[in-house]
Design a protein around this motif. Sequence first.
Motif, PDB file in Angstrom:
ATOM      1  N   VAL A 187       0.294  51.414  63.215  1.00 51.20           N
ATOM      2  CA  VAL A 187      -0.422  50.439  64.028  1.00 51.20           C
ATOM      3  C   VAL A 187      -0.882  51.068  65.335  1.00 51.20           C
ATOM      4  O   VAL A 187      -1.788  50.553  66.004  1.00 51.20           O
ATOM      5  CB  VAL A 187       0.466  49.204  64.296  1.00 51.20           C
ATOM      6  N   LYS A 188      -0.290  52.194  65.698  1.00 55.34           N
ATOM      7  CA  LYS A 188      -0.660  52.865  66.936  1.00 55.34           C
ATOM      8  C   LYS A 188      -1.956  53.657  66.819  1.00 55.34           C
ATOM      9  O   LYS A 188      -2.561  54.034  67.822  1.00 55.34           O
ATOM     10  CB  LYS A 188       0.467  53.796  67.390  1.00 55.34           C
ATOM     11  N   ASN A 189      -2.387  53.987  65.619  1.00 56.55           N
ATOM     12  CA  ASN A 189      -3.590  54.792  65.442  1.00 56.55           C
ATOM     13  C   ASN A 189      -4.821  54.055  65.955  1.00 56.55           C
ATOM     14  O   ASN A 189      -4.993  52.859  65.690  1.00 56.55           O
ATOM     15  CB  ASN A 189      -3.790  55.137  63.968  1.00 56.55           C
ATOM     16  N   PHE A 190      -5.688  54.764  66.659  1.00 58.17           N
ATOM     17  CA  PHE A 190      -6.925  54.126  67.126  1.00 58.17           C
ATOM     18  C   PHE A 190      -7.994  55.166  67.429  1.00 58.17           C
ATOM     19  O   PHE A 190      -7.706  56.359  67.616  1.00 58.17           O
ATOM     20  CB  PHE A 190      -6.672  53.261  68.361  1.00 58.17           C
ATOM     21  N   GLN A 191      -9.225  54.701  67.465  1.00 57.22           N
ATOM     22  CA  GLN A 191     -10.377  55.465  67.928  1.00 57.22           C
ATOM     23  C   GLN A 191     -11.120  54.608  68.942  1.00 57.22           C
ATOM     24  O   GLN A 191     -11.339  53.416  68.697  1.00 57.22           O
ATOM     25  CB  GLN A 191     -11.310  55.831  66.773  1.00 57.22           C
ATOM     26  N   LEU A 192     -11.494  55.192  70.081  1.00 61.57           N
ATOM     27  CA  LEU A 192     -12.188  54.450  71.118  1.00 61.57           C
ATOM     28  C   LEU A 192     -13.634  54.925  71.231  1.00 61.57           C
ATOM     29  O   LEU A 192     -13.909  56.126  71.246  1.00 61.57           O
ATOM     30  CB  LEU A 192     -11.492  54.621  72.468  1.00 61.57           C
ATOM     31  N   VAL A 193     -14.546  53.953  71.304  1.00 57.36           N
ATOM     32  CA  VAL A 193     -15.968  54.220  71.518  1.00 57.36           C
ATOM     33  C   VAL A 193     -16.423  53.395  72.710  1.00 57.36           C
ATOM     34  O   VAL A 193     -15.720  52.487  73.169  1.00 57.36           O
ATOM     35  CB  VAL A 193     -16.803  53.872  70.265  1.00 57.36           C
ATOM     36  N   ALA A 194     -17.601  53.672  73.206  1.00 55.33           N
ATOM     37  CA  ALA A 194     -18.127  52.949  74.363  1.00 55.33           C
ATOM     38  C   ALA A 194     -18.635  51.576  73.957  1.00 55.33           C
ATOM     39  O   ALA A 194     -19.230  51.402  72.888  1.00 55.33           O
ATOM     40  CB  ALA A 194     -19.252  53.746  75.014  1.00 55.33           C
ATOM     41  N   THR A 195     -18.351  50.585  74.807  1.00 59.55           N
ATOM     42  CA  THR A 195     -18.900  49.242  74.605  1.00 59.55           C
ATOM     43  C   THR A 195     -20.301  49.214  75.210  1.00 59.55           C
ATOM     44  O   THR A 195     -20.474  49.445  76.405  1.00 59.55           O
ATOM     45  CB  THR A 195     -18.020  48.183  75.283  1.00 59.55           C
ATOM     46  N   VAL A 196     -21.298  48.928  74.376  1.00 58.48           N
ATOM     47  CA  VAL A 196     -22.688  48.965  74.811  1.00 58.48           C
ATOM     48  C   VAL A 196     -23.300  47.583  74.690  1.00 58.48           C
ATOM     49  O   VAL A 196     -23.303  46.986  73.610  1.00 58.48           O
ATOM     50  CB  VAL A 196     -23.507  49.980  73.974  1.00 58.48           C
ATOM     51  N   ALA A 248      -2.798  58.894  79.423  1.00 60.94           N
ATOM     52  CA  ALA A 248      -2.307  57.605  79.914  1.00 60.94           C
ATOM     53  C   ALA A 248      -2.683  56.474  78.969  1.00 60.94           C
ATOM     54  O   ALA A 248      -1.888  55.561  78.717  1.00 60.94           O
ATOM     55  CB  ALA A 248      -2.850  57.333  81.317  1.00 60.94           C
ATOM     56  N   ILE A 249      -3.896  56.506  78.425  1.00 60.15           N
ATOM     57  CA  ILE A 249      -4.323  55.476  77.475  1.00 60.15           C
ATOM     58  C   ILE A 249      -3.450  55.529  76.226  1.00 60.15           C
ATOM     59  O   ILE A 249      -3.008  54.497  75.711  1.00 60.15           O
ATOM     60  CB  ILE A 249      -5.807  55.658  77.111  1.00 60.15           C
ATOM     61  N   CYS A 250      -3.178  56.721  75.738  1.00 63.99           N
ATOM     62  CA  CYS A 250      -2.339  56.867  74.542  1.00 63.99           C
ATOM     63  C   CYS A 250      -0.910  56.397  74.795  1.00 63.99           C
ATOM     64  O   CYS A 250      -0.263  55.832  73.904  1.00 63.99           O
ATOM     65  CB  CYS A 250      -2.344  58.317  74.071  1.00 63.99           C
ATOM     66  N   LEU A 251      -0.410  56.614  76.002  1.00 68.99           N
ATOM     67  CA  LEU A 251       0.948  56.169  76.327  1.00 68.99           C
ATOM     68  C   LEU A 251       1.074  54.652  76.224  1.00 68.99           C
ATOM     69  O   LEU A 251       2.152  54.133  75.908  1.00 68.99           O
ATOM     70  CB  LEU A 251       1.324  56.625  77.739  1.00 68.99           C
ATOM     71  N   SER A 252      -0.026  53.938  76.493  1.00 65.98           N
ATOM     72  CA  SER A 252       0.034  52.479  76.415  1.00 65.98           C
ATOM     73  C   SER A 252       0.365  52.018  75.001  1.00 65.98           C
ATOM     74  O   SER A 252       0.910  50.927  74.812  1.00 65.98           O
ATOM     75  CB  SER A 252      -1.303  51.874  76.866  1.00 65.98           C
ATOM     76  N   SER A 253       0.051  52.824  74.005  1.00 63.60           N
ATOM     77  CA  SER A 253       0.347  52.457  72.624  1.00 63.60           C
ATOM     78  C   SER A 253       1.834  52.534  72.317  1.00 63.60           C
ATOM     79  O   SER A 253       2.306  51.967  71.330  1.00 63.60           O
ATOM     80  CB  SER A 253      -0.429  53.367  71.681  1.00 63.60           C
TER      81      SER A 253
END
Length: 409
Positions: free
Chosen positions: A346-355, A396-401
């Motif tokens: 559940v921790k896996n993710f990919q982040l893209v820009a919100t446009v 830091a973003i990854c630590l939030s997971s």
Amino acid sequence: MRSTEMSFKSIVRELREMRDGIGNISRRRVEGRHWRNRTRSHIAPDVAPFEPNEQGQWANLPPELLFDIISRVEESETAWPARNVVIFCASVCKSWREVTKEIVRTPEECGRLTFPISLKQPGPRESPIHCFIKRDSDNSVYRLYFGLTPSEDESDKLLLAARRIRRATSTDFVISLVADDFSRASNTYLGKLRQFTIYDSQPPSVASIQERSQRSRRFCTKQVSVTGTACNYSIANISYELNVLRTRGPRRMHCVMHSIPFSSIQGGSAPTPTSFPQSFGEKASPPSVSDSKETSKDASSPSISSSAVPLPLQESLVLKNKSPRWHEQLQCWCLNFRGRVTVASVKNFQLVATVAPPHNIPAAEQEKVILQFGKIGKDIFTMDYRYPLSAYQAFAICLSSFDTKPVCE
């Protein structure tokens, strides 16, 4: 040509030997812990561990020759551990260090990490920088290493480390350059993650540092605790949305990067600091007696307010998780991690820009993954990031997971 090559190799070999000698002298002269005596980043410290009178003949090389030597070293040693030679050049003496800093480019320009400040600089625009995270559950420590996967001989390059500290009302992840010192008074302290807010120990731009120091030296003094710097600047907020019935499955994730303008993905620039407010090895000046009580009060607060003004929300870069697709045969949600993630989590993710619709951004640019994070084994996770995020922001973003609050489940 062969003689020139042999001469160059002999210079590199002598640099290694001289660097080891300087390290031995420094350890005899310096009391307490030193950079070589701690679990530390393999990236060069901001000051060379030597006395000025130890520079000798190396400080008197002609500038043109010195520039040529270091340029060739930087061009030839592009991967770790061979890139340690570049670090040796920066540690010879002050003149060598200044030339090395002039030659070594930012991660955005060369795709490489060299000095500590490069961890605060945005990554390359085209190809991502590959890292991985090791979780030490027993000690609540998370280590970020450079490289695709862990090596068999455990000689991986440590970049950053974080310790999870549980409090009555929140959980802190304190981030440091070393894995054995997480004190906010230390000059290796970089920032923290608290209640899904990322704090930086320095303003997001050098201009705000200079403006703040010029405005009032006494103001800055009040920002310093008795034992060291304790400033925190809010640079990002992370939020998770629970899915239907609070089940463990795909979850929505948003990151508002207050210090990064949206224009950075349109050909614009993201903040790129060139130095830390306080160089490593320098001790923070203690406050005056009249300010001690007020300083202690500020240092004990959850976060000291900063003078750095965040960007308006409509101008800030907002990241969102890339929506997975349902795989009928596997009966699970899937994302294409291009082989970098091998274990479902559940921790896996990919982040893209919100446009937003008004922005004329090509579809391919909107689908470009800026940060991806995923599990590859027990307590081992990969982390790949690119422009406009820095290694520190991505970590830091990854630590939030890893936060176990219900909002993340």
